[in-house]
Design a protein around this motif. Structure first.
Motif, PDB file in Angstrom:
ATOM      1  N   ALA A 451       0.815  -1.209   0.000  1.00 18.07           N
ATOM      2  CA  ALA A 451       0.000   0.000   0.000  1.00 18.07           C
ATOM      3  C   ALA A 451       0.848   1.259   0.000  1.00 18.07           C
ATOM      4  N   ASN A 452       2.086   1.137   0.467  1.00 17.71           N
ATOM      5  CA  ASN A 452       3.000   2.284   0.508  1.00 17.71           C
ATOM      6  C   ASN A 452       4.056   2.208  -0.587  1.00 17.71           C
ATOM      7  N   PRO A 456       5.346  -6.173  -3.970  1.00 18.85           N
ATOM      8  CA  PRO A 456       4.161  -7.037  -3.831  1.00 18.85           C
ATOM      9  C   PRO A 456       4.548  -8.411  -3.307  1.00 18.85           C
ATOM     10  N   GLY A 457       3.728  -8.939  -2.393  1.00 23.29           N
ATOM     11  CA  GLY A 457       3.964 -10.265  -1.855  1.00 23.29           C
ATOM     12  C   GLY A 457       4.954 -10.324  -0.721  1.00 23.29           C
ATOM     13  N   ALA A 458       5.481  -9.173  -0.301  1.00 21.67           N
ATOM     14  CA  ALA A 458       6.467  -9.174   0.783  1.00 21.67           C
ATOM     15  C   ALA A 458       5.796  -9.510   2.103  1.00 21.67           C
ATOM     16  N   GLY A 781       1.167 -13.089  -6.405  1.00 22.82           N
ATOM     17  CA  GLY A 781       2.192 -13.311  -5.399  1.00 22.82           C
ATOM     18  C   GLY A 781       1.969 -12.595  -4.087  1.00 22.82           C
ATOM     19  N   GLN A 782       0.889 -11.838  -3.944  1.00 19.14           N
ATOM     20  CA  GLN A 782       0.607 -11.182  -2.669  1.00 19.14           C
ATOM     21  C   GLN A 782       0.139 -12.216  -1.652  1.00 19.14           C
ATOM     22  N   ARG A 783       0.460 -11.972  -0.395  1.00 22.07           N
ATOM     23  CA  ARG A 783       0.091 -12.886   0.678  1.00 22.07           C
ATOM     24  C   ARG A 783      -0.815 -12.168   1.671  1.00 22.07           C
ATOM     25  N   GLY A 792      -8.058  -7.910  -2.324  1.00 18.00           N
ATOM     26  CA  GLY A 792      -7.306  -9.044  -2.835  1.00 18.00           C
ATOM     27  C   GLY A 792      -7.314 -10.245  -1.921  1.00 18.00           C
ATOM     28  N   ALA A 793      -7.687 -10.052  -0.642  1.00 12.69           N
ATOM     29  CA  ALA A 793      -7.751 -11.171   0.296  1.00 12.69           C
ATOM     30  C   ALA A 793      -9.046 -11.947   0.088  1.00 12.69           C
TER      31      ALA A 793
END
Length: 863
Positions: A451-452, A456-458, A781-783, A792-793
């Motif tokens: 968001a900042n 992505p996915g970190a 790849g986002q978690r 996205g969740a």
């Protein structure tokens, strides 16, 4: 040439061990190290005040130097370099004269920055000829695998009357070179520059950096008169009068000195003997948290002090010794190979908000520096989400120069995976101006979050606080002015990715340079077919995204191409082509379409999970050591030791948030804010046997879905209704040096129809440090934790037959009293002040509860 042992030194008995260590030291001795600097006075006269290791090769009728040819010397050591300098004159009449005109460095000029304290600027090689003359400085013995800097100047010091006497400097024979001459010089081309040497009052220099000498290791610096204004030469220059140079410097590498530091040093690592080992951590074995850095070439102390400090909330930073190497051809290899062992890292060892500051003090405010750093936990693909953010703080100015594949957040901030840095990425800044206080800070921490602008996915908080770094003082006072192109900072799927989700979107991030992106010019093709992407621009960054209408076929290979231009008056065209391979999804389970329940907002109103929780009395003799035991326990008689207040009237514990539990509440797994298991005492002493089965309805879109379940010790995931459940296979994701509570299990499946799907997650714990975390991995790849509220969740809904009556209260007045009513099991609490955060149970309160108002009092219901 540098020598690096091709393997770690094994433990050997007796003198054998000492012999191998001696060889390692010899291989990295100062005499064989790179990054030397050589100075030459080409118009030497007796009595000039050159440095002791300055050579004097040149020519001319009254030249008093060593001759026209010879080996250049390292100014630091006085030893011969591999490079030979040879002067040759070409003229039609007469001969070149070597003059001794007195001259000095104009204060603040490029000439002063390059030569002050080393070479006397007095003297020059005069033309002494008619038109067509030139003098060649031939440099041979350069290493084709290295890069060089050349700078030269002359100053006849003849005053304004001699200002028309101009020298043209041209570099010949280089494989490539970057023009970096003084800003006040007249640039003829990337290989040619002119300025007055009759009166060089501005202290201008001819300079090229990043010189590739080509396969023959030979370049020529030709000095002559102007090429003429009609050919792009300096206006007002004399047709043939000028000077054939006076002094020059040749440098191998772009730095005056380099210092390397191993921040996670462990005994036995094969660092260069002049590498410092300042750092920190629970198992750190280096010199301490602070000290002076050393020049790697000679071992002399620099003026710069490196100091590490940690800022954490709980625990402390750990210094780990995970084995790692430099990926061949990577930025990490080019900077650190043969000098610093990449193994080891400073681990987070903390919950969200941690950071480690590397403070570099004692830097010269009048000079520029380069900083570069990296780390590699080498944990395999399962650790790729462990990301480090590197931020430069306190610099007056700097140039961002991190690896192209790193995730640029701003000119001062960059992120990349240090859990699995298989690409050998580095964080780097050049032309760092430390400001008047001579201090900068390199802060390492976890990702700033997508968001900042983060990667992505970190992971929310896991990462590493660096491992090795380089600090170098640059030769140049500043980089040559160059245009900054548009940066294609990231593409998704990544180029060459081999296990891409069948539902992966195609995404490109474009960051502006001197010009922005002409969004109307963007063309995106997938497998040579033009598609229509979504294009957004925010704060100058343009994002191009396209989601295919259907999933990619299993094991299919695809090529993506993007074309666009910038928004300048003369548009520059850009293109990028890359390819990726989809994972073999042919064996992934497919959830039956008939299991999909339509989303009914009036029926499915409560987000979350419903759980059966049991902790049998050990005296009951009920086994609970496997997931099969957990499956069987629900039909057995037992005395349940779970805290009964966690259950509703239907016997379920309701979880409105997410599944992110750890037996003692410490941060374990992928996501922060771990909580104790419901009803299981979090005593910090794991060992209490218990089992949980979690029921939920997940809102799933068509396509590929992946769950990452981190647990200890065992689980089983099933999809479908109770009469038609299907167990979804879980595959352990290999990683290096991981296991236990961090053990990652991957569950892949496909969905054909959108809807709500019943799921049951079965888990048991007890004998060890029990933990459970249910994460979804998006095709990009986002978690996210399942049921996270972020876009996205995956949304989870409590099955209506487990939720029981709602505890939502009704409030009515009854005369001078207020009546609070509710249904279902709930506890009424009151507080006199919302800011205090203090709530107390209202003794004996049941529904309805009547209150006679007196002052201000707040009420809430707790289930």
């Amino acid at each position: 040439m540098k020598t690096r042992l091709p393997f770690p030194i094994p433990p050997l008995p007796g003198n054998c061990r000492r012999v191998l260590l001696l060889l390692a030291v010899i291989g990295l001795s100062p005499a064989t190290r790179a990054d030397w600097i050589a100075y030459n006075d080409s118009a030497y006269k007796s009595g000039q005040t050159n440095g002791p290791n300055v050579t004097t090769f040149g020519l001319g009728r009254s030249f008093a130097g060593e001759g026209s040819s010879g080996r250049l010397k390292s100014v630091a050591t006085g030893e011969d370099t591999p490079v030979t300098a040879t002067y040759e004159e070409h003229f039609s009449t007469g001969s070149v004269n070597s003059a001794g005109d007195v001259a000095d460095y104009p204060p603040g000029s490029d000439a002063e920055a390059e030569f002050k304290g080393q070479v006397d600027l007095s003297g020059n090689m005069s033309y002494g000829d008619s038109p067509g003359w030139y003098v060649d400085l031939i440099l041979t013995g350069l290493d084709p695998g290295k890069r060089y800097i050349f700078a030269g100047t002359a100053h006849r010091n003849g005053g304004p009357g001699y200002a028309e006497r101009v020298t043209n400097w041209t570099i010949l024979g280089a494989g490539s070179a970057t023009y970096a001459s003084s800003a006040g010089a007249t640039k003829v081309s990337n290989e040619s520059v002119e300025f007055s040497t009759g009166d060089n009052a501005a202290g201008l220099v001819a300079r090229w950096v990043e010189i590739d000498p080509g396969s023959d290791g030979r370049i020529v610096i030709r000095t002559s008169h102007t090429v003429g204004q009609a050919s792009g030469g300096m206006p007002g220059a004399h047709a043939y009068k000028g000077y054939a140079g006076g002094v020059f410097t040749l440098k191998e590498g772009p730095y005056r000195w380099r210092a390397f530091n191993d921040s996670a040093f462990k005994p036995g690592q094969t660092n260069d003997p002049n590498v410092t080992t300042f750092g920190l951590g629970r198992s750190f074995a280096g010199e301490g948290s602070s000290g002076l850095l050393k020049e790697v070439a000679a071992g002399a102390a620099t003026a710069v002090t490196a100091t590490y400090t940690e800022t954490i909330t709980t625990g402390s930073v750990n210094s780990a010794g995970d084995a790692a190497e430099y990926p061949p051809g990577s930025d990490a290899e080019s900077l650190f190979k043969g000098v610093v062992d990449l193994a080891g890292n400073m681990s987070y060892g903390d919950s969200p908000g941690w950071y480690v500051d590397l403070t570099l003090s004692g830097m010269d405010p009048m000079k520029k520096y380069t900083f570069a750093a990296t780390a590699n936990r080498n944990g395999g693909a399962a650790y790729a989400d462990r990301v480090t953010n590197w931020t430069l703080i306190g610099a007056k100015a700097s140039s961002y120069a991190s690896s192209a594949a790193a995730w640029k957040i701003s000119n001062d901030s960059v992120e990349f995976s240090t859990g699995e840095n298989a690409a050998g990425l580095i964080a780097r800044w050049t032309d760092i101006d430390p400001g008047a206080d001579g201090t900068i800070v390199i802060r390492t921490s976890h990702s700033v979050g997508q968001a900042n602008g983060g990667l992505p996915g970190a992971h929310a908080y896991k990462g590493y606080a660096g491992g090795v770094f380089l600090l170098a003082e640059q030769f140049l006072a500043g980089a040559a002015a160059v245009s900054t192109p548009i940066d294609i900072s990231s593409v998704l799927p990544a180029d060459g990715a081999a296990e891409v989700s069948p539902s992966s979107p195609v995404q490109i991030v474009l960051k502006p340079g001197d010009r922005g992106v002409n969004t109307a010019s963007i063309s995106l093709k997938i497998d040579s077919v033009t598609v229509t992407p979504t294009i957004t621009t925010e704060q100058g960054t343009t994002r191009v995204s396209y989601t295919p209408p259907s999933a990619f076929a299993a094991s299919s290979v695809h090529t993506v191409r993007i074309d666009f231009t910038d928004d300048g008056p003369t548009p520059v065209a850009y293109t990028r082509t890359w390819s990726f391979t989809v994972i073999d999804s042919s064996a992934f389970p497919v959830l039956p379409a008939e299991q999909a329940l339509p989303m009914d907002p009036s029926r499915y109103t409560r987000r979350g999970f419903a759980m059966n929780v049991v902790s049998p009395d050990p005296n009951d003799g009920i086994p609970l050591a496997t997931v099969d035991d957990a499956e069987a326990i629900w039909g057995l008689p037992y005395n349940n030791l779970v805290e009964p207040s966690v259950f509703n009237a239907l016997g379920y514990a309701l979880e409105p948030a997410s599944i992110n539990y750890q037996v003692d509440g410490s941060p374990i797994g992928n996501m922060a804010d771990d909580r104790p298991f419901p009803g299981i005492p979090g005593r910090g002493q794991p060992g209490e046997a218990f089992a949980i089965q979690i029921f939920t309805l997940l809102q799933l879109a068509p396509g590929h879905h992946r769950f990452n379940i981190t647990m200890q010790p065992g689980f089983r995931l099933l999809a479908g209704s109770a009469t038609a459940e299907v167990e979804l296979p879980a595959v352990f994701s290999p990683c290096t040096n991981c296991g236990g509570d961090d053990a990652p299990w991957i569950v892949d499946f496909m969905v054909e129809r959108e809807g709500l799907y019943p799921f049951r997650l079965l888990f048991y714990g007890g004998s060890g440090s029990s933990s459970l975390e249910w994460v979804s991995v998006t095709p990009a790849g986002q978690r996210f934790l399942v049921n996270d509220l972020q876009p996205g969740a995956i949304a989870a809904y409590i099955p209506p037959d487990t939720a029981g009556p709602s505890a939502a209260p009704t409030i009515v007045t009854e005369g001078n009293r207020v009546v609070i009513s509710w249904t279902g099991a709930a506890t009424l609490q009151s507080s006199p002040d919302l800011r205090s955060g203090r709530w107390t149970n209202v003794n004996g309160a049941g529904s309805p509860h009547r209150v006679t108002p007196s002052g201000t009092l707040f009420y809430r219901l707790v289930r």
